[in-house]
Design an enzyme around this catalytic site. Structure first.
Site, mmCIF file in Angstrom:
data_model
loop_
_atom_site.group_PDB
_atom_site.id
_atom_site.type_symbol
_atom_site.label_atom_id
_atom_site.label_comp_id
_atom_site.label_asym_id
_atom_site.label_seq_id
_atom_site.Cartn_x
_atom_site.Cartn_y
_atom_site.Cartn_z
ATOM 1 N N ASP A 466 0.824 -1.206 0.000
ATOM 2 C CA ASP A 466 0.000 0.000 0.000
ATOM 3 C C ASP A 466 0.862 1.262 0.000
ATOM 4 O O ASP A 466 1.930 1.313 0.618
ATOM 5 C CB ASP A 466 -0.897 -0.022 1.243
ATOM 6 C CG ASP A 466 -1.804 1.180 1.336
ATOM 7 O OD1 ASP A 466 -2.665 1.331 0.465
ATOM 8 O OD2 ASP A 466 -1.629 1.970 2.282
ATOM 9 N N GLU A 517 1.213 -0.560 -5.105
ATOM 10 C CA GLU A 517 0.242 0.496 -5.368
ATOM 11 C C GLU A 517 1.051 1.786 -5.429
ATOM 12 O O GLU A 517 1.393 2.369 -4.411
ATOM 13 C CB GLU A 517 -0.808 0.591 -4.264
ATOM 14 C CG GLU A 517 -1.907 1.582 -4.608
ATOM 15 C CD GLU A 517 -2.393 2.416 -3.438
ATOM 16 O OE1 GLU A 517 -3.403 3.107 -3.587
ATOM 17 O OE2 GLU A 517 -1.749 2.382 -2.371
#
Length: 785
Positions: A466, A517
């Site tokens: 993330d 990401e």
């Protein structure tokens, strides 16, 4: 407390290292030795210093009042050098027996019961510390304390050798312990004594700034004075073996800061926690789940996931069907995946987090699956079932930042430890969180080992990392920032960490995939670390997502003016290895669902959805879709409620789900849709410039040259007798038409297929005329393929 008769006093216990003075017997962890590793740290410390881990032989024989008081109050950094058993010296300097000391405040009488049954009376020295001696060598014993009419018998934690060995300490100090979770935290084990072994729990924690550390929990009525830990070395590893502590015991660490304040903290490496809003750690039982996914793991190790089919169903486990446990989720999710045909499921973070609306992205228990859904073995069961059913499992992982909750990692030992001390480097203003100190090798070790933990202990097939962009740039969302040593904005320490995490994960677990990401144009995200890249296998294509969502939101009447937004992603489609995400972030916080993003009436919205998904599955890259969007849920997702499952009973919405199922069936069975995802040879344009009709047409190819022709009509007009070039003569048949009546469409198309003629077009010798439905995709392939 427990009261037991003398006849039941256990005999399976062993000696404490006693500060390394005259210790015999006992076993250390891997790489350990018989000497207490604390010797080298504190040998020159002044007398009566509670921060010392050891005493000299003379001091061990006659500890000062200050030492006794520090031990009694649980603020001594080396309580084993006072408590436990020590050699008794004769006036001539030789050994003449063994001294035993124990902390039993308020007791009326204290006795040490040896393994032979012999009883050694202990006399009160001061501050609740008792002492006695016998003429023999070190032995196993328990402490019997009388409080009025009550007799309390307990094994003595302070007569055991350290459970953390020298090799472990070295690797921890170097930041190179790839199985950190096997050493730190709480581990139920049999630990050797002088005569036999004792069962209990070994506790260990890293807290270099703490003056003292204690274990508090249900097993000591949260009285830390009973279980003060010893500091093993200058790296700040603290350790204590507590006999009779079993799985399920609830605990925390209590740390004395350099400023003199006691703070209570959850275990950073706990493998199980209380269910939020409770915040304590739980002693986890050794894994008992028997894996049945051997065949999956064997095939995984022999497969390159980057060039294999991967269509991903992303879900939030807590709100997919609220109330289901890990085990119940397996029973409900697998049949649903069977219907839809995805190859992988991606769980939003499953690590423990205190705040539900963070969706798991503000982690406090990096080594603990959230207790909201069950135990660690329950999660193993879910993943095992998914593997046996043929589904890969990806999990979101959050190494970029962590919350400031007082019970967790923030200011863990009273000072910046896991986070960087400079707020310009150590705080993330967007989320009100701390940023890990990637420049500290031991912090990097905590995170790299954590990645390996999920891959190893839970057979996770991939980690989606993330917020990588927030890690890469020192000025990310900051007005004040500190340049790197070259004056640039790149976070060199974070880059080195990501390279280490990716390289180590791929080395240790062949067949897994690391996914970034990452929302910027940072060069080399999916380039190997050996070539200077970050080393990820895949990267989320945020540009594709943003451009195409913006394009599809336009009324079809105006799409011809925005054709460049539709085609721009092909300019950089092979600059990295991509996932094409329609993720949770796009259907929450006022952004609306995929259904509401589409223009037009209800029928047109669903037609646009079917078209968009066909384009997503046809575009180079691995498609990912968030839960609820597969059946066109109109309402925006929220973690506090489940999906609108009743829509699956409505034929138009069921048609969207059937479209996904048909796409996935074609995807799995057609190498042209995935084999050359990351190679420009996998795509050949038919016509990318028909902006007037809002049409795209291209071929997807596999390594053998077999192809699928794809035509996408983003207008709301039926295009009859639309002519395209094709690479092969003969009859081509529809393998997909998103306007199929069974999918909720109007039924316009080419049910009998199309036949080419030797009329050159679009760079091909053959061409064909076909009917392209409005707001629809048509896929064709040769009838004989």
């Amino acid at each position: 407390m427990r009261a037991i008769p003398d006849a039941l006093v256990p005999s399976a216990v062993g000696p404490d290292a006693a500060g390394g003075v005259g210790a015999t017997g006992g076993g250390a962890a891997t790489g350990g030795s018989a000497a207490d590793p604390g010797d080298a740290v504190a040998a020159s410390a002044p007398q009566a210093d509670p921060d010392r881990t050891t005493l000299t032989a003379a001091e061990a024989a006659h500890p000062s009042d200050d030492e006794l008081l520090a031990v009694a109050e649980g603020r001594h950094s080396g309580p084993h050098s006072v408590l436990g058993q020590h050699p008794r010296t004769s006036p001539g300097g030789g050994r003449s027996g063994t001294v035993i000391r124990a902390r039993r405040p308020l007791a009326d009488a204290v006795t040490a019961v040896l393994s032979s049954g012999a009883r050694v009376r202990l006399d009160h020295l001061a501050h609740g510390i008792w002492e006695g001696a016998h003429d023999g060598e070190f032995d196993d014993y328990v402490i019997e304390a009388r409080y009025g009419d009550h007799i309390d018998v307990r094994d003595d934690p302070y007569r055991f050798m350290p459970t953390v060995g020298d090799l472990d300490l070295y690797l921890l100090g170097e930041g190179r312990h790839e199985r950190l979770w096997d050493v730190l935290g709480a581990h139920v084990r049999e630990h050797a004594g002088t005569v036999g072994t004792s069962r209990g729990t070994a506790f260990a924690v890293w807290a270099p700034h703490a003056r003292a550390v204690r274990v508090i929990g249900t097993f000591n009525e949260w009285d830390g004075g009973r279980h003060a830990m010893r500091r093993l070395n200058g790296q700040g590893i603290w350790e204590l073996f507590i006999p009779d502590v079993e799985p399920g015991a609830v605990y925390k660490f209590q740390l004395l800061t350099r400023e003199g304040a006691w703070i209570d903290k959850a275990d950073p490496v706990a493998q199980r926690t209380e269910r939020p809003p409770h915040t304590a750690s739980i002693v986890s039982a050794p894994p008992a789940h028997e894996w049945g996914d051997d065949e999956w793991m064997r095939r995984r190790a022999e497969t390159d996931p980057h060039t294999a089919p991967m269509s991903v169903y992303e879900l939030h486990a807590l709100s997919w069907r609220p109330g289901l446990s890990y085990r119940e989720l397996a029973d409900a999710l697998i049949p649903y995946l069977d219907d839809l045909g995805f190859t992988h499921v991606e769980f939003m973070p499953l690590a423990e987090h205190p705040y539900g609306p963070s969706w798991g992205y503000q982690v406090t228990g990096y080594y603990a699956p959230t207790a909201r859904l069950g135990t660690p073995d329950d999660l193993r069961y879910l993943i095992d079932r998914l593997h046996q059913a043929g589904y890969g499992v990806i999990m979101d992982w959050v190494p970029g930042h962590f919350p400031k909750d007082a019970f967790a990692l923030g200011r863990f030992d009273g000072e910046a430890l896991y986070e960087h001390g400079d707020p310009r480097l150590g705080e993330q203003p967007d989320w009100g969180t701390y940023v890990f100190n990637f420049g500290d090798s031991r912090v990097r070790n905590f995170l790299v080992a954590n990645a390996l933990y999920w891959l190893d202990e839970f057979h996770i097939d991939g980690l989606r990392v993330d917020a990588v962009a927030s890690m890469l740039y020192l000025d990310y969302s900051r007005t004040e920032w500190v340049p790197n040593i070259h004056g640039g904005r790149e976070n060199l320490e974070a880059i080195a960490f990501l390279q280490e995490a990716c390289a180590t994960a791929y080395r240790e677990h062949p067949g897994i995939v690391m996914i970034a990401e990452e929302s910027t144009s940072f060069d080399g995200v999916t380039r190997p670390t050996s070539a200077g890249g970050l080393g990820f296998g895949l990267k989320w294509n945020m540009g594709w997502m943003n451009d195409n969502l913006r394009y599809i939101a336009n009324d079809p009447l105006y799409r011809s003016y925005h054709h460049g937004e539709l085609t721009f992603s092909f300019v950089y489609a092979w600059s990295e290895q991509y996932v094409l995400p329609i993720s949770h972030d796009e259907v929450v916080h006022g952004k609306g669902s995929m259904f509401t993003k589409m223009p037009g009436d209800h029928w047109q919205k669903l037609a646009n959805l079917r078209l968009f998904y066909a384009y997503q599955w046809g575009h180079p890259g691995k498609p990912l879709l968030y839960m609820g969007q597969e059946f066109g849920q109109p309402s925006e997702w929220g973690e506090e409620r489940g999906l609108d499952w009743w829509l699956m009973d409505q034929p138009p919405h069921r048609g969207v789900a059937s479209t996904i199922a048909r796409l996935n069936a074609l995807y799995r069975s057609t190498p042209a849709l995935w084999e050359l995802d990351h190679d420009p040879a996998g795509l050949q344009w038919i016509n990318g410039g028909d902006a007037g009709n809002s049409v795209l047409a291209f071929l997807r190819r596999d390594a053998q040259g077999d192809s699928v022709a794809m035509v996408f009509n983003f207008s709301n007009q039926v295009l009859r007798d639309y002519r395209i070039g094709l690479p092969r003569a003969g009859r081509w048949v529809e393998v997909l038409n998103t306007d199929d009546a069974e999918l909720g469409g109007s039924g316009v198309g080419n049910p009998d297929g199309v036949r080419t003629a030797p009329e050159p077009l679009d760079g091909f010798d053959q061409s064909a005329h076909l009917t392209v439905p409005p707001l629809a995709a048509v896929w064709l392939r040769p009838a004989d393929s």
